[in-house]
Design a protein around this motif. Structure first.
Motif, PDB file in Angstrom:
ATOM      1  N   UNK A 264      28.447  91.844  49.554  1.00 12.17           N
ATOM      2  CA  UNK A 264      28.995  93.156  49.946  1.00 12.17           C
ATOM      3  C   UNK A 264      30.494  93.240  49.654  1.00 12.17           C
ATOM      4  N   UNK A 265      31.199  92.166  49.969  1.00 10.41           N
ATOM      5  CA  UNK A 265      32.651  92.148  49.742  1.00 10.41           C
ATOM      6  C   UNK A 265      32.977  92.293  48.251  1.00 10.41           C
ATOM      7  N   UNK A 266      32.330  91.489  47.407  1.00 12.78           N
ATOM      8  CA  UNK A 266      32.667  91.499  45.991  1.00 12.78           C
ATOM      9  C   UNK A 266      32.035  92.653  45.225  1.00 12.78           C
ATOM     10  N   UNK A 267      31.165  93.413  45.860  1.00 14.15           N
ATOM     11  CA  UNK A 267      30.602  94.623  45.258  1.00 14.15           C
ATOM     12  C   UNK A 267      31.257  95.878  45.827  1.00 14.15           C
TER      13      UNK A 267
ATOM     14  N   UNK B 162      23.736 105.728  48.984  1.00 13.25           N
ATOM     15  CA  UNK B 162      23.638 104.729  50.049  1.00 13.25           C
ATOM     16  C   UNK B 162      22.592 103.666  49.815  1.00 13.25           C
ATOM     17  N   UNK B 163      22.389 103.248  48.574  1.00 20.62           N
ATOM     18  CA  UNK B 163      21.379 102.230  48.260  1.00 20.62           C
ATOM     19  C   UNK B 163      21.888 100.804  48.486  1.00 20.62           C
ATOM     20  N   UNK B 164      22.976 100.656  49.198  1.00 17.94           N
ATOM     21  CA  UNK B 164      23.619  99.347  49.360  1.00 17.94           C
ATOM     22  C   UNK B 164      22.700  98.229  49.858  1.00 17.94           C
ATOM     23  N   UNK B 165      21.873  98.427  50.888  1.00 16.94           N
ATOM     24  CA  UNK B 165      21.033  97.311  51.344  1.00 16.94           C
ATOM     25  C   UNK B 165      20.121  96.772  50.236  1.00 16.94           C
ATOM     26  N   UNK B 166      19.568  97.668  49.436  1.00 19.57           N
ATOM     27  CA  UNK B 166      18.668  97.224  48.374  1.00 19.57           C
ATOM     28  C   UNK B 166      19.432  96.625  47.199  1.00 19.57           C
ATOM     29  N   UNK B 167      20.649  97.075  46.979  1.00 15.41           N
ATOM     30  CA  UNK B 167      21.499  96.472  45.948  1.00 15.41           C
ATOM     31  C   UNK B 167      21.781  95.021  46.321  1.00 15.41           C
TER      32      UNK B 167
END
Length: 156
Positions: free
Chosen positions: A128-131, A139-144
């Protein structure tokens, strides 16, 4: 004013005369037809234009095309495997439904490949930090994160 640049793009030699003020993103999209690199904010804030230069991720909207002279550049189109199949990260994004509208996906994938190459995919918080420089309006962050971690885990 124009400048001559010679660089490798997705493994192919390029030699071009370009306006000294053109960005790499505009060169890729408007002059070379590589529209996978997106221009979201055009201010270096969203990460949609992420490409690799010399193996490191850069923001193509903030990089003058003249800067890539003598360098190796890889775009989302350059991730395709020699047999025409998708890169492992592209497959993981599909398998984990790590996109919705898809606009940010090329930049997300390019950053994810770099994140993995940099050894920064060891845990969810690090990913999460480096992305964090790549924004997703859907809001697709969890799946990313799941997609990136799955590739990291499969590579040991």
């Amino acid at each position: 004013m124009t400048v001559s640049i010679a660089f490798r793009l997705n493994g192919s030699a390029q030699q071009l005369e370009v306006d000294a003020r053109i960005t790499l993103a505009d060169l890729l999209r408007d002059h070379l037809g590589l529209t996978g690199t997106k221009i979201g904010c055009n201010r270096g804030e969203c990460g949609a234009c992420t490409v690799h230069m010399e193996g490191r991720r850069i923001l193509a909207c903030m990089t003058l095309a003249a800067f890539v002279d003598g360098k190796d550049v890889v775009t989302i189109e350059g991730l395709v495997q020699p047999d025409g199949s998708m890169h492992a990260m592209q497959r993981a994004f599909v398998e984990h439904d790590a996109f919705q509208c898809g606009f940010c996906t090329p930049g997300q994938i390019m950053s994810a490949v770099a994140c993995l190459a940099e050894g920064r995919a060891g845990d969810d918080m690090t990913v999460r930090h480096f992305m964090s420089g790549n924004l997703c309006r859907c809001g697709a962050y969890p799946n990313i994160v799941k997609a990136i971690r799955s590739v990291a885990e499969s590579q040991g």
